[in-house]
Design a protein around this motif. Structure first.
Motif, PDB file in Angstrom:
ATOM      1  N   HIS A 191      -1.444 -19.426 -11.007  1.00 18.29           N
ATOM      2  CA  HIS A 191      -0.712 -19.081 -11.399  1.00 18.29           C
ATOM      3  C   HIS A 191       0.911 -18.998 -10.902  1.00 18.29           C
ATOM      4  N   GLY A 192       0.351 -19.632  -9.279  1.00 16.03           N
ATOM      5  CA  GLY A 192       1.932 -19.455  -8.289  1.00 16.03           C
ATOM      6  C   GLY A 192       1.516 -20.871  -7.371  1.00 16.03           C
ATOM      7  N   HIS A 193       2.265 -20.998  -6.824  1.00 15.18           N
ATOM      8  CA  HIS A 193       2.315 -21.572  -5.536  1.00 15.18           C
ATOM      9  C   HIS A 193       3.289 -20.973  -4.198  1.00 15.18           C
ATOM     10  N   VAL A 194       3.253 -21.292  -2.967  1.00 12.86           N
ATOM     11  CA  VAL A 194       3.470 -20.841  -1.750  1.00 12.86           C
ATOM     12  C   VAL A 194       3.520 -22.099  -0.813  1.00 12.86           C
ATOM     13  N   GLU A 195       5.105 -22.497  -0.602  1.00 10.33           N
ATOM     14  CA  GLU A 195       4.987 -23.618   0.236  1.00 10.33           C
ATOM     15  C   GLU A 195       4.644 -23.324   1.772  1.00 10.33           C
ATOM     16  N   ASP A 196       4.136 -24.056   3.011  1.00  8.38           N
ATOM     17  CA  ASP A 196       3.642 -23.568   4.400  1.00  8.38           C
ATOM     18  C   ASP A 196       4.532 -22.516   4.572  1.00  8.38           C
ATOM     19  N   SER A 197       6.195 -22.668   4.353  1.00  6.86           N
ATOM     20  CA  SER A 197       7.249 -22.263   5.239  1.00  6.86           C
ATOM     21  C   SER A 197       7.017 -20.657   4.647  1.00  6.86           C
ATOM     22  N   GLN A 198       6.617 -20.442   3.645  1.00  4.12           N
ATOM     23  CA  GLN A 198       6.634 -19.789   2.785  1.00  4.12           C
ATOM     24  C   GLN A 198       5.317 -18.387   3.320  1.00  4.12           C
ATOM     25  N   THR A 199       4.519 -18.793   3.126  1.00  4.39           N
ATOM     26  CA  THR A 199       3.338 -18.601   4.264  1.00  4.39           C
ATOM     27  C   THR A 199       3.556 -17.095   3.809  1.00  4.39           C
ATOM     28  N   ALA A 200       4.015 -16.975   5.780  1.00  3.08           N
ATOM     29  CA  ALA A 200       4.078 -15.368   6.304  1.00  3.08           C
ATOM     30  C   ALA A 200       4.928 -14.661   5.436  1.00  3.08           C
ATOM     31  N   ASP A 201       5.528 -14.609   4.964  1.00  3.03           N
ATOM     32  CA  ASP A 201       6.179 -13.776   4.304  1.00  3.03           C
ATOM     33  C   ASP A 201       5.789 -13.313   3.214  1.00  3.03           C
ATOM     34  N   PHE A 202       4.762 -14.417   2.563  1.00  2.00           N
ATOM     35  CA  PHE A 202       4.077 -14.083   1.295  1.00  2.00           C
ATOM     36  C   PHE A 202       2.796 -12.871   1.758  1.00  2.00           C
ATOM     37  N   SER A 203       2.289 -13.472   3.199  1.00  2.00           N
ATOM     38  CA  SER A 203       1.252 -12.803   3.255  1.00  2.00           C
ATOM     39  C   SER A 203       1.386 -11.048   3.838  1.00  2.00           C
ATOM     40  N   GLN A 204       2.723 -10.959   4.331  1.00  2.00           N
ATOM     41  CA  GLN A 204       2.924  -9.359   4.360  1.00  2.00           C
ATOM     42  C   GLN A 204       3.762  -8.986   3.519  1.00  2.00           C
ATOM     43  N   ALA A 205       3.545  -9.341   2.950  1.00  2.00           N
ATOM     44  CA  ALA A 205       4.533  -8.889   1.258  1.00  2.00           C
ATOM     45  C   ALA A 205       3.194  -8.320   0.445  1.00  2.00           C
ATOM     46  N   LEU A 206       1.753  -9.445   0.744  1.00  2.00           N
ATOM     47  CA  LEU A 206       0.437  -8.812   0.407  1.00  2.00           C
ATOM     48  C   LEU A 206      -0.001  -8.067   0.045  1.00  2.00           C
ATOM     49  N   ALA A 207       0.199  -7.140   2.578  1.00  2.00           N
ATOM     50  CA  ALA A 207      -0.168  -6.695   3.069  1.00  2.00           C
ATOM     51  C   ALA A 207       0.689  -5.290   2.331  1.00  2.00           C
ATOM     52  N   LYS A 208       2.172  -5.391   2.186  1.00  2.00           N
ATOM     53  CA  LYS A 208       2.671  -3.925   1.729  1.00  2.00           C
ATOM     54  C   LYS A 208       2.448  -3.682   0.524  1.00  2.00           C
ATOM     55  N   LYS A 209       2.156  -4.801  -0.647  1.00  2.00           N
ATOM     56  CA  LYS A 209       1.446  -3.874  -1.671  1.00  2.00           C
ATOM     57  C   LYS A 209      -0.031  -3.842  -2.086  1.00  2.00           C
ATOM     58  N   TYR A 210      -0.903  -4.106  -1.279  1.00  2.00           N
ATOM     59  CA  TYR A 210      -2.364  -4.271  -1.760  1.00  2.00           C
ATOM     60  C   TYR A 210      -2.710  -3.513  -0.306  1.00  2.00           C
ATOM     61  N   ALA A 211      -1.968  -1.966   0.310  1.00  2.00           N
ATOM     62  CA  ALA A 211      -2.216  -1.975   1.417  1.00  2.00           C
ATOM     63  C   ALA A 211      -3.736  -1.407   1.449  1.00  2.00           C
ATOM     64  N   SER A 212      -5.002  -1.308   0.837  1.00  2.00           N
ATOM     65  CA  SER A 212      -5.539  -0.412   0.787  1.00  2.00           C
ATOM     66  C   SER A 212      -6.637  -1.372  -0.192  1.00  2.00           C
ATOM     67  N   PRO A 213      -7.066  -2.389   0.083  1.00  2.00           N
ATOM     68  CA  PRO A 213      -7.368  -2.370  -1.382  1.00  2.00           C
ATOM     69  C   PRO A 213      -9.398  -2.384  -1.237  1.00  2.00           C
ATOM     70  N   ASN A 214     -10.145  -1.690  -2.605  1.00  2.00           N
ATOM     71  CA  ASN A 214     -11.512  -1.282  -2.972  1.00  2.00           C
ATOM     72  C   ASN A 214     -12.187  -2.326  -3.744  1.00  2.00           C
ATOM     73  N   PRO A 215     -13.364  -2.341  -3.123  1.00  2.00           N
ATOM     74  CA  PRO A 215     -13.659  -2.950  -4.426  1.00  2.00           C
ATOM     75  C   PRO A 215     -13.617  -3.102  -5.754  1.00  2.00           C
ATOM     76  N   GLY A 216     -13.782  -3.624  -6.406  1.00  2.00           N
ATOM     77  CA  GLY A 216     -13.324  -3.759  -7.868  1.00  2.00           C
ATOM     78  C   GLY A 216     -12.330  -4.391  -7.933  1.00  2.00           C
ATOM     79  N   ASP A 217     -10.906  -3.791  -6.854  1.00  2.00           N
ATOM     80  CA  ASP A 217      -9.686  -4.100  -7.280  1.00  2.00           C
ATOM     81  C   ASP A 217      -9.493  -5.197  -7.943  1.00  2.00           C
ATOM     82  N   VAL A 218      -9.030  -5.631  -8.262  1.00  2.00           N
ATOM     83  CA  VAL A 218      -7.523  -6.727  -8.373  1.00  2.00           C
ATOM     84  C   VAL A 218      -6.678  -7.887  -8.035  1.00  2.00           C
ATOM     85  N   VAL A 219      -6.289  -8.120  -6.869  1.00  2.00           N
ATOM     86  CA  VAL A 219      -5.321  -8.671  -6.350  1.00  2.00           C
ATOM     87  C   VAL A 219      -4.924  -9.972  -6.005  1.00  2.00           C
ATOM     88  N   GLU A 220      -3.717 -10.307  -5.734  1.00  2.00           N
ATOM     89  CA  GLU A 220      -2.915 -11.392  -6.321  1.00  2.00           C
ATOM     90  C   GLU A 220      -3.821 -11.722  -3.834  1.00  2.00           C
TER      91      GLU A 220
END
Length: 802
Positions: free
Chosen positions: A342-371
């Motif tokens: 559903h989307g794409h991030v360039e190499d230069s944006q990967t680190a920032d996007f990874s941090q955003a994911l960590a903030k958005k999904y602080a502690s995903p549990n089994p069964g959770d659907v995440v990006e």
């Protein structure tokens, strides 16, 4: 002695000089006196003008601040808060001593000694600020802060400061110290939308003010000076610095020992992770209640007057319903294949996007659907590595996603590095093992679910869409969609009221109708494009035969069906044509569920409701719901219809929900070109309706996505889970109901004869032979060739496919 005559020009000069000097002095004094008098007059005038412009202190005595309106579930759980200012007023005695002392030390240590103004503190603050080279300490007393927040504007002018001083002095003379402190602790803004100490305690620590530790109290006491700058959510270092200052001040003024202050510095704060922990997630139910309350009481009363709103919501039911809708839509979506990343991030944006994911999904549990972000793929192994954020790497095995096989069949590369995909957490990882995830995708279709108690109308839960955070449009109450065959029970109820029985024989054969709204003739057809010939009324509804419904509507009368629909709670405009038989007129899920309540409650219809009671800020009852039942059908008609709709689930278009394994009645509904799918069904004490479709009316759900396939599984998932611990109950049988055997047809073999089933009848109307004497073949507008059982027409336009 020689006498010398004095010249006239010099006689008396010295006395004249003295006279002039005295005159000047007198004039100067006079001028000074006049100026002094004018100054006094001007000062008096200014004072009286200032006096007239001072606000009344009556508002302090009648303290009525803006407070939170609270929404409660049926079990008393808080499910929502509505406020212009998040504040909970508490009496002074509910604040612990160490909380009060922390604020006194930080803001006004001499509070109990001064008369509203503390000149010593003002001088001390000036010296401290000069030494620090900036403003580090203020000189305003708590009394002055109360004046500033409750009586005056926040502007910084000498006139306002003068008003503040006058009012502070007057307040100190007219109110007790305890009364002033009560106002201050409930009124002061402490950042993050929290007004007053109670709100701040809940916002930052998730506890009430009475449970605050000394360390927590000291942190809060440091916030009034600059709530944003010292917010622990935004700058913990600055917040702790300010906390230490408060503790030091408590030691300095004798409120604490040095040892107590040191221990407090070491205490854990137990700070909430973010503001999200202090808010209640809104959903379609709470938003609908909010809208109704604002419409009824007005925005000011709702957001400022602290209403207590007690709703009908069952929190467990709401959770199950939201999960059932989302999972049902996911399964529907998967049946039509994978659409790709559903989307794409360039190499230069990967680190920032990874941090955003960590903030958005602080502690995903089994069964959770995440990006997730794709790191690499092994095409031969059909396996990928993905990043979930926070240094969490997961293994995505595409062999476990056969529904996506068509997408990958012709692709040399599974995914590209940086592709964004949705995954479901299957197993959490550790420092040495990766997480395990499976492939998912966001469903395109929307859905709605409404569940009520059919006896009372109490709404247990409501889902207006798959994701409230992305769309607040409530498809349970605001969407008006064609119900398809889910409307047919209203026609059959009208027929039963007019003397038809389950054994009445109808003829399922082709018809042609002239419709001026169409180009050419209307040739309605059944979903299977076949005609079954003679069929009982019971089987016609169980198997949702379209042509029979049209003939039945024509027989009982469109106007009579309109009147029945109105009695059952349908308020939407209904088309006065035969297409009404196939659900061509749009209705809301709310209306349809309300209509079915009469079938489930022995003919008594109730209007669904969501609010049990509302109280004002003082606990005075403003409204209490009274259940109002209206007789829409006879108990016998309601039961007979319920009996037929049980057959829909056992052997008809609703067979997909047979595994509910308890007495249940229901009806499917599907519209032209498979744009809308419905299932409305009930047990004796629970009625639930489900709708599935696209917001864009032009889009189809896909091949074979009927009400029985797209909507019924969602209904089953919710009902089965919610009723899991409930005893199995039968529908109560009203008086004068008897049972008799009648022939039945099978969907697998419509022409098969000799099969029988039990049907319900009003005593005295049951058939005495193999079939009832009432037979409906069709209208006079049919042609002879079209009524033969061996012919059929493929529909150019048909509604209510199942």
């Amino acid at each position: 002695m020689e006498y010398r005559k004095t010249s006239p020009s010099h006689r008396g000069f010295p006395p004249l000089k003295r006279t002039l000097q005295v005159g000047k002095l007198v004039a100067a004094v006079a001028v000074l006196l006049v100026l002094g008098a004018l100054t006094l007059l001007a000062g008096a005038a200014a004072y009286f003008q200032l006096e007239r412009s001072l606000p009344s202190m009556q508002s302090l005595r009648d303290y009525r601040p803006s407070i939170v309106s609270t929404m409660y579930a049926a079990d008393g759980t808080v499910i929502g808060e509505l406020a212009a200012e998040r504040r909970y007023v508490r009496p002074l005695e509910e604040f612990p001593r160490h909380v009060i002392l922390a604020f006194l030390a930080a803001e006004d240590a001499n509070f109990y000694e001064h008369k509203g103004l503390d000149f010593g503190s003002i001088v001390r603050a000036m010296i401290k600020n000069i030494e620090a080279g900036g403003i580090v300490q203020g000189g305003s007393t708590i009394t002055q802060q109360v004046v500033k927040t409750l009586l005056l504007s926040p502007e910084r002018t000498w006139v306002r400061k003068l008003k503040e001083a006058i009012l502070a002095y007057r307040i100190d003379r007219s109110m007790t110290k305890e009364e002033i402190l009560y106002l201050y602790l409930n009124q002061i803004y402490l950042g993050a939308g929290a007004y007053g100490v109670e709100a701040a305690a809940r916002t930052y620590f998730g506890v009430g003010a009475h449970d605050l530790s000394l360390a927590q109290a000291a942190l809060l006491a440091g916030l009034p000076k600059a709530p944003s700058r010292y917010s622990p959510f935004h700058n913990m270092e600055k917040a702790l610095e300010r906390q230490h200052y408060v503790l030091d001040r408590m030691v300095e003024v004798g409120f604490l020992s040095q040892e107590e202050a040191l221990r407090a510095r070491q205490e854990p704060l137990h700070l909430l992770e973010s503001l999200e922990g202090t808010t209640y997630p809104l959903n379609s139910f709470t938003e609908e209640v909010r809208r109704l309350m604002e419409q009824k009481y007005g925005a000011r009363m709702l957001y400022r007057e602290g209403l207590s709103i007690h709703t009908t919501l069952d929190v467990h039911a709401q959770h199950l319903a939201e999960r059932a809708v989302l999972e049902g839509l996911r399964e529907l979506d998967k049946r039509h294949g994978y659409r790709g990343p559903h989307g794409h991030v360039e190499d230069s944006q990967t680190a920032d996007f990874s941090q955003a994911l960590a903030k958005k999904y602080a502690s995903p549990n089994p069964g959770d659907v995440v990006e997730a972000v794709v790191i690499s793929c092994e095409a031969q192994e059909r396996r990928c590595r993905v990043d979930l954020g926070a240094k969490r790497t997961a293994v995505l095995n595409l062999k476990t996603a056969p529904w996506a096989a068509g997408y990958f069949a012709s692709r040399r590369h599974l995914f590209s590095k940086g592709d964004l995909v949705w995954v479901r957490v299957e197993a959490q990882g550790s420092d040495t093992t990766p997480w395990v995830v499976s492939l998912e995708q966001e469903p395109q279709a929307e859905g709605a679910l409404l569940a009520i108690n059919p006896q009372t109308g109490r709404v247990l839960c409501m889902v207006g869409g798959k994701d409230f955070s992305k769309s607040q449009f409530n498809r349970a109450t605001q969407a008006y969609r064609q119900p398809g065959s889910a409307f047919k029970p209203i026609i059959y109820a009208t027929a039963l009221e007019k003397g038809y029985t389950e054994a009445s024989v109808l003829v399922d054969s082709p018809i042609v109708k002239e419709d001026p709204s169409l180009v050419g003739s209307w040739k309605p057809a059944n979903y299977d494009n076949a005609f079954w010939g003679p069929i009982t009324l019971r089987d016609a509804l169980i198997h949702s035969r379209n042509v029979v419904a049209i003939k039945l509507l024509e027989s009982v009368g469109i106007q009579e069906v309109h009147e029945m629909a109105r009695r059952l709670g349908i308020r939407s405009p209904l088309t006065p044509t035969l297409s009404l038989a196939l659900g061509a007129s749009g209705v809301s899920l709310w209306e349809l569920v309300s209509a079915y309540s009469a079938f489930a409650a022995q003919g008594l219809r109730v209007e669904p409701y969501m609010v049990e009671a509302v109280y004002d800020r003082n606990g005075r009852l403003l409204e209490k719901h009274q259940v109002r039942q209206e007789r829409a059908l006879s108990p016998q008609t309601a039961y007979i219809l319920t009996d037929i709709l049980q057959g829909v689930i056992r052997e008809g278009t609703g067979r997909s929900v047979r595994s509910i394994n308890r007495p249940a009645s229901g009806k499917t509904g599907t519209t032209n070109e498979l744009k809308d799918a419905w299932f409305v069904g009930y047990t004796p004490d629970l009625l639930t309706g489900v709708w599935v479709g696209h917001d864009d009316h032009r889009l189809s759900l896909g091949p074979k996505e009927t009400g029985g396939k797209a909507a019924a599984p969602i209904w089953l998932s919710f009902m089965r889970e919610y009723l899991r611990e409930s005893p199995v109950e039968n529908f109560p049988v009203p008086e004068n109901i008897v049972f008799a055997k009648i022939p039945k047809k099978s969907v697998e073999s419509p022409a098969e004869g000799g099969r029988e089933t039990f049907a319900a009848f009003v005593e005295g109307t049951q058939p005495k032979g193999p079939q009832d004497t009432t037979t409906l073949t069709g209208s006079s507008t049919e042609s002879a060739a079209e009524t033969t059982s061996g012919s059929f027409f493929k529909s150019d336009l048909f509604w209510g496919n199942d």
